[in-house]
Design an enzyme around this catalytic site. Structure first.
Site, PDB file in Angstrom:
ATOM      1  N   ASP A  48      -1.992  -2.852  -0.120  1.00  0.00           N
ATOM      2  CA  ASP A  48      -2.644  -3.425   1.065  1.00  0.00           C
ATOM      3  C   ASP A  48      -2.237  -4.885   1.224  1.00  0.00           C
ATOM      4  OD1 ASP A  48      -4.097  -1.071   1.073  1.00  0.00           O
ATOM      5  OD2 ASP A  48      -5.806  -1.975   0.032  1.00  0.00           O
TER       6      ASP A  48
HETATM    7  N1  URA Z   1      -5.904   0.625  -4.022  1.00  0.00           N
HETATM    8  C1  URA Z   1      -6.318  -0.116  -2.981  1.00  0.00           C
HETATM    9  O1  URA Z   1      -7.463  -0.031  -2.556  1.00  0.00           O
HETATM   10  N2  URA Z   1      -5.435  -0.965  -2.445  1.00  0.00           N
HETATM   11  C2  URA Z   1      -4.170  -1.126  -2.881  1.00  0.00           C
HETATM   12  O2  URA Z   1      -3.420  -1.944  -2.330  1.00  0.00           O
HETATM   13  C3  URA Z   1      -3.761  -0.342  -3.960  1.00  0.00           C
HETATM   14  C4  URA Z   1      -4.651   0.547  -4.509  1.00  0.00           C
END
Ligand code: URA
Length: 234
Positions: free
Chosen positions: A102
């Site tokens: 993310d």
């Molecule tokens: N889990 C999440 O919530 N975000 C990420 O970027 C990776 C794993």
């Protein structure tokens, strides 16, 4: 070289996806659409995928980037947000992210121009463990830790068993390490939300045996041959 291998070596996608693009009529050799799988590409042939000429990299390059906050994990963004590609402009080959983090998540991101390798590591069936350092609001009680380990229900499907390790408690937050082998959308944030804790900070610290170590945010290093082999075995 076979057409799908040629395309995968160009870093566009995996061999399997290359077959899909070919069957769908998105691949040309020397200006002519090719839909037959398994065609051979000869020296001097010009291959186009979705209208762009592609060429296999002379050499496969594998790096690990420490992704800072705010960068998105795609090759280009329609909203003009900064992408991880800007951080690897000085790598000798054009490398692409393996899987996603993310925008708000920091930490370890593998990037490569080897489409097959990238696909194998990111594929959910391949069970490569990813470790996250999570800082969550409030207290993550023993009972909640046990639920994270057993698996929680997300969109009607239980997450696979995970490892959860307590790191430290401070006044308003708890830090834990969570090791999971799936890669569902925003999985760690959703798992914590499912047990009642909001994630404040999320950092990926390892994929399989590959660790972030002391790599500074925004910096990258090459994977060692042993690291590449360890992921291939996984
Ligand atoms: N889990 C999440 O919530 N975000 C990420 O970027 C990776 C794993």
């Amino acid at each position: 070289m076979r057409l799908n291998k040629y395309i995968a070596r160009s870093g566009v996608c995996s061999r399997r996806d290359a077959d899909g693009l070919t069957a769908a009529g998105n691949v040309k050799i020397n200006g002519a659409v090719v839909t037959v799988l398994g065609r051979d590409v000869k020296d001097g042939d010009v291959v186009e995928v979705n209208g762009r000429v592609v060429e296999p990299a002379k050499k496969s390059v594998y790096i690990v980037l420490n992704k800072p906050k705010g960068y998105i994990t795609t090759a280009s963004d329609e909203h003009d947000r900064p992408t991880v590609m800007e951080l690897v402009a000085d790598v000798e080959a054009r490398v692409f992210p393996v899987g996603r983090l993310d925008a708000d998540t920091t930490g370890l991101l593998i990037m490569t121009n080897d489409g097959d390798f990238g696909n194998a590591v990111a594929h959910p069936g391949h069970e490569v463990y990813k470790t996250y350092r999570v800082r969550a609001e409030g207290v993550v009680s023993d009972e909640r830790m046990a639920r994270l380990r057993r698996g929680v229900e997300l969109n009607g499907r239980r997450t696979a068993p995970a490892e959860a390790t307590f790191v430290r408690q401070s006044a308003g937050s708890t830090v834990i390490d969570l090791k999971i082998r799936e890669g569902r959308n925003r999985q760690v944030r959703k798992m914590l939300a499912a047990v009642g804790n909001k994630v404040i900070d999320l950092q990926r610290t390892a994929i399989g045996d590959i660790r972030l170590g002391g790599l500074k945010p925004g910096h990258w290093r090459k994977l060692t041959q042993a690291e590449i082999d360890s992921l291939r075995r996984a």
